[in-house]
Design a protein around this motif. Structure first.
Motif, mmCIF file in Angstrom:
data_model
loop_
_atom_site.group_PDB
_atom_site.id
_atom_site.type_symbol
_atom_site.label_atom_id
_atom_site.label_comp_id
_atom_site.label_asym_id
_atom_site.label_seq_id
_atom_site.Cartn_x
_atom_site.Cartn_y
_atom_site.Cartn_z
ATOM 1 N N GLU A 138 7.151 -0.601 4.735
ATOM 2 C CA GLU A 138 7.677 0.590 5.044
ATOM 3 C C GLU A 138 7.104 0.979 6.181
ATOM 4 O O GLU A 138 6.041 0.995 6.357
ATOM 5 N N ASN A 139 7.605 2.005 7.061
ATOM 6 C CA ASN A 139 7.124 2.733 8.129
ATOM 7 C C ASN A 139 5.753 3.474 7.626
ATOM 8 O O ASN A 139 5.853 4.297 6.982
ATOM 9 N N PRO A 140 4.617 2.797 8.217
ATOM 10 C CA PRO A 140 3.234 3.368 7.758
ATOM 11 C C PRO A 140 3.064 4.837 8.218
ATOM 12 O O PRO A 140 2.098 5.594 7.801
ATOM 13 N N TYR A 141 3.788 5.342 9.450
ATOM 14 C CA TYR A 141 3.621 6.779 9.685
ATOM 15 C C TYR A 141 4.357 7.495 8.921
ATOM 16 O O TYR A 141 3.918 8.869 8.991
ATOM 17 N N PHE A 142 5.204 7.105 7.947
ATOM 18 C CA PHE A 142 5.844 7.813 6.820
ATOM 19 C C PHE A 142 5.078 7.743 5.750
ATOM 20 O O PHE A 142 4.765 8.579 4.535
ATOM 21 N N SER A 143 4.590 6.352 5.312
ATOM 22 C CA SER A 143 3.936 6.076 4.033
ATOM 23 C C SER A 143 2.396 6.086 3.767
ATOM 24 O O SER A 143 1.999 5.834 2.685
ATOM 25 N N ILE A 144 1.991 6.173 4.949
ATOM 26 C CA ILE A 144 0.416 6.081 4.663
ATOM 27 C C ILE A 144 -0.507 7.324 5.358
ATOM 28 O O ILE A 144 0.055 7.651 6.279
ATOM 29 N N ILE A 145 -1.533 7.675 4.686
ATOM 30 C CA ILE A 145 -2.114 9.006 5.051
ATOM 31 C C ILE A 145 -2.765 8.951 6.195
ATOM 32 O O ILE A 145 -3.053 7.776 6.813
ATOM 33 N N ILE B 123 0.675 -1.143 0.047
ATOM 34 C CA ILE B 123 0.254 -0.002 -0.083
ATOM 35 C C ILE B 123 0.678 1.172 0.081
ATOM 36 O O ILE B 123 0.455 2.377 -0.447
ATOM 37 N N HIS B 124 2.102 1.120 0.388
ATOM 38 C CA HIS B 124 2.866 2.388 0.573
ATOM 39 C C HIS B 124 3.289 2.831 -0.842
ATOM 40 O O HIS B 124 3.854 3.973 -0.819
ATOM 41 N N ARG B 125 3.126 2.033 -1.871
ATOM 42 C CA ARG B 125 3.198 2.433 -3.434
ATOM 43 C C ARG B 125 1.965 3.324 -3.783
ATOM 44 O O ARG B 125 2.185 3.963 -5.037
ATOM 45 N N PHE B 126 1.041 3.303 -3.066
ATOM 46 C CA PHE B 126 -0.270 4.353 -3.336
ATOM 47 C C PHE B 126 0.171 5.626 -3.088
ATOM 48 O O PHE B 126 0.565 5.964 -2.195
ATOM 49 N N SER B 127 -0.067 6.410 -3.859
ATOM 50 C CA SER B 127 -0.243 7.823 -3.708
ATOM 51 C C SER B 127 -1.228 8.338 -2.748
ATOM 52 O O SER B 127 -2.314 7.736 -2.491
ATOM 53 N N LYS B 128 -1.173 9.622 -2.164
ATOM 54 C CA LYS B 128 -2.087 10.040 -1.205
ATOM 55 C C LYS B 128 -3.617 10.094 -1.796
ATOM 56 O O LYS B 128 -4.499 9.725 -1.174
ATOM 57 N N ALA B 129 -3.559 10.364 -3.285
ATOM 58 C CA ALA B 129 -4.959 10.473 -3.679
ATOM 59 C C ALA B 129 -5.410 8.978 -4.012
ATOM 60 O O ALA B 129 -6.731 8.778 -3.641
ATOM 61 N N GLN B 130 -4.669 7.945 -4.280
ATOM 62 C CA GLN B 130 -5.242 6.591 -4.330
ATOM 63 C C GLN B 130 -5.454 6.109 -2.961
ATOM 64 O O GLN B 130 -6.583 5.524 -2.970
ATOM 65 N N GLN B 131 -4.736 6.571 -1.819
ATOM 66 C CA GLN B 131 -5.115 6.023 -0.814
ATOM 67 C C GLN B 131 -6.264 6.783 -0.148
ATOM 68 O O GLN B 131 -7.256 6.088 0.520
ATOM 69 N N ASP B 132 -6.463 7.938 -0.225
ATOM 70 C CA ASP B 132 -7.785 8.702 -0.170
ATOM 71 C C ASP B 132 -9.210 7.767 -0.827
ATOM 72 O O ASP B 132 -10.209 7.689 -0.088
ATOM 73 N N SER B 133 -8.756 7.202 -1.952
ATOM 74 C CA SER B 133 -10.165 6.711 -2.542
ATOM 75 C C SER B 133 -10.498 5.341 -1.444
ATOM 76 O O SER B 133 -11.677 4.846 -1.681
ATOM 77 N N LEU B 134 -9.935 4.873 -0.604
ATOM 78 C CA LEU B 134 -10.038 3.774 0.184
ATOM 79 C C LEU B 134 -11.006 4.297 1.212
ATOM 80 O O LEU B 134 -11.910 3.542 1.975
ATOM 81 N N LEU B 135 -11.006 5.561 1.531
ATOM 82 C CA LEU B 135 -11.630 6.153 2.842
ATOM 83 C C LEU B 135 -13.091 5.539 2.981
ATOM 84 O O LEU B 135 -13.553 5.225 4.154
ATOM 85 N N PRO B 136 -13.791 5.967 1.888
ATOM 86 C CA PRO B 136 -15.418 5.790 2.059
ATOM 87 C C PRO B 136 -15.649 4.323 2.422
ATOM 88 O O PRO B 136 -16.345 4.070 3.088
ATOM 89 N N ALA B 137 -14.759 3.074 1.725
ATOM 90 C CA ALA B 137 -15.256 1.830 2.030
ATOM 91 C C ALA B 137 -14.640 1.411 3.257
ATOM 92 O O ALA B 137 -15.579 0.818 3.974
ATOM 93 N N VAL B 138 -13.725 2.016 3.746
ATOM 94 C CA VAL B 138 -13.382 1.749 5.168
ATOM 95 C C VAL B 138 -14.217 2.449 6.276
ATOM 96 O O VAL B 138 -14.700 1.751 7.091
ATOM 97 N N GLU B 139 -14.861 3.813 5.978
ATOM 98 C CA GLU B 139 -15.796 4.449 7.008
ATOM 99 C C GLU B 139 -16.833 3.741 7.043
ATOM 100 O O GLU B 139 -17.673 3.538 8.085
ATOM 101 N N ASN B 140 -17.442 3.439 6.055
ATOM 102 C CA ASN B 140 -18.607 2.769 5.727
ATOM 103 C C ASN B 140 -18.880 1.161 5.825
ATOM 104 O O ASN B 140 -19.979 0.652 5.753
ATOM 105 N N ARG B 141 -17.612 0.683 6.203
ATOM 106 C CA ARG B 141 -17.569 -0.717 6.261
ATOM 107 C C ARG B 141 -17.971 -1.689 5.314
ATOM 108 O O ARG B 141 -18.631 -2.663 5.181
ATOM 109 N N TRP B 142 -17.743 -1.063 3.848
ATOM 110 C CA TRP B 142 -18.173 -1.777 2.598
ATOM 111 C C TRP B 142 -17.132 -3.062 2.505
ATOM 112 O O TRP B 142 -17.578 -3.896 2.049
ATOM 113 N N VAL B 143 -16.061 -3.108 2.959
ATOM 114 C CA VAL B 143 -15.231 -4.248 2.835
ATOM 115 C C VAL B 143 -14.250 -3.836 4.346
ATOM 116 O O VAL B 143 -14.225 -2.825 5.030
ATOM 117 N N THR B 144 -13.460 -4.988 4.441
ATOM 118 C CA THR B 144 -12.750 -5.179 5.622
ATOM 119 C C THR B 144 -11.258 -5.298 4.832
ATOM 120 O O THR B 144 -10.906 -5.958 4.272
#
Length: 457
Positions: free
Chosen positions: A156-163, A128-149
């Protein structure tokens, strides 16, 4: 086009003909109890066990999990086990080849599966660290609405590589490198289990040791090499995977190196002595031997940090920060990329100007202390920040260096027992020549001039 249709077809084919899948896939654990290693994540009542519904209350916790660890430590395996344990669809994507379009297709498929069949989906997103910020943003609705687990994996260190929004909504689990014992248990299970090689071949101790070394803590690499060697042995009607067969199959000679014995210390010693002697090529040879033998990269990095102070010191003040940065990088990335970082540091240290003045200085000072040459701290240097200190004469007469032209106050700092003792004798190599000039000027200003030698007895 539904990505999960292909996943389902592959799983169905695997169940009907297990031999069609790679050994690493066939030996993938089906439950958390079959997982090798990562015991800190598998304790009763742990967040991971609650996620799969173990314990009271059923499934609990966030609908997003981030698995952080080196390659081959079980990130894909854990995602697969979660999907099986919770009876959810399992869809796998790699951030290397997938983009927002593919992610949205999986999410839409998950929503349809939930609405139409009541079947929830586990989306495993590797790298997932290879995803850009915009690409990672696209996951947020699915996570927030629990459409997927969402189960995302990163090396890589997620504190640096994940939004931050995704990180704050996720359960972060850190995976540790697998130990030799973990891998040994995995290999022996693969040799005997019907899902694996079913006892068709045996692995003698010397070949097993070599396989553990070349695996480098990576379970997938270990099982892939085992499968290839087993195939080569069976092709010649052999029931034993000899060391020679293994070496030929993986195209890698067994390095004579015992991580707990003489070779471990002898090669490490040769590495440091080659750096000290500025022989960059010999240093790289010994580094390569340690890497190829499967030495812990953190051990090598620690030795380089010690060398930076012991043998280079102030002749090149950048050597220690470089070695520390290399150690931090090694801890974050692991092998195989860590080999590049260790090479970088080894070359820099080998070619740096050398000085052991710092080593000799602290050794001489420690020797004096051990001989009892300590003595009371001069009164004017003692703490004067408490009531009554002045009556004791503490901190009285102390000259604040910042109030003196040049910033050097001509007063006595050392205890009487070691007055005039010179511990630091700088060389004239590299940057230390400047420190030597500074030390001479400061000592002259302090009234010590050419004093030195042995401390008074």
């Amino acid at each position: 086009m539904e990505p999960d249709l292909f996943t389902a077809a592959a799983e169905d084919r695997q169940e009907k003909d297990p031999s069609s899948s790679p050994l690493a896939v066939r030996m993938r654990p089906r439950t958390l109890d079959e997982v090798v290693g990562q015991q800190h994540l598998l304790k009763p009542g742990s967040p991971l066990r609650r996620l799969v519904g173990e314990g009271s209350g059923g499934p609990a916790g966030p609908s997003s999990v981030i698995l952080w660890g080196p390659p081959g430590t079980g990130k894909t395996t854990l995602a697969y086990v979660v999907s099986k344990a919770t009876n959810k669809r399992f869809v796998e994507l790699s951030a290397i080849t997938a983009g927002v379009k593919e992610v949205r297709a999986v999410i839409e498929g998950a929503r349809r599966a939930t609405g139409g069949f009541g079947k929830e989906t586990v989306l495993f997103l590797d790298e997932i660290h290879r995803f850009s910020k915009a690409q990672q943003d696209s996951l947020l609705p699915a996570v927030e609405n629990r459409w997927v687990t969402l189960i995302a994996a990163t090396t890589e260190n997620p504190y640096f590589s994940i939004i931050s929004p995704l990180l704050s909504r996720s359960l972060l689990l850190t995976l540790e490198p697998l130990t030799d014992e973990d891998l040994r248990a995995l290999l022996r299970r693969a040799l005997t289990d019907e899902r694996g090689l079913g006892g068709a071949v045996t692995l003698p101790e010397d070949a097993e040791a070599h396989l553990l070394r070349i695996a480098g803590g990576d379970a997938r690499r270990a099982l892939t090499a085992l499968e290839a060697a087993a195939g080569a042995a069976l092709a010649t009607h052999e029931r034993e995977i000899t060391l020679t067969t293994l070496e030929e199959t993986v195209d890698r000679a067994a390095v004579k190196y015992d991580r707990d014995g003489d070779q471990h210390y002898d090669v490490a010693s040769a590495l440091i002595k080659s750096i000290r002697g500025s022989d960059v090529d010999a240093a790289l040879h010994y580094l390569a031997r340690m890497i190829e033998a499967g030495e812990d990269p953190r051990f090598i990095a620690r030795r380089l940090m010690i060398s930076a102070s012991e043998d280079i010191g102030l002749a090149d003040p950048t050597a220690l920060p470089l070695a520390v940065a290399a150690a931090q990088a090694v801890a974050m990335i692991g092998f195989p990329e860590a080999a590049l970082t260790l090479s970088h540091a080894t070359i820099a240290l080998a070619l740096a100007p050398k000085s052991n003045a710092a080593t000799l200085a602290i050794s001489a000072a420690q020797d004096d202390v051990r001989r009892g040459l300590a003595g009371p701290v001069p009164p004017h240097l003692r703490d004067g920040h408490y009531k009554g200190a002045a009556k004791l004469g503490h901190a009285q007469g102390y000259v604040y260096p910042h109030d003196v032209p040049g910033g050097i106050a001509a007063q006595e700092y050392a205890p009487d027992a070691v007055r005039g003792r010179r511990y630091y004798e700088p060389t004239r190599y590299g940057a230390e020549a400047r420190y030597a000039d500074v030390a001479d000027r400061v000592r002259e200003r302090l009234g010590r001039g050419e004093q030195g030698g042995a401390a008074p007895s």
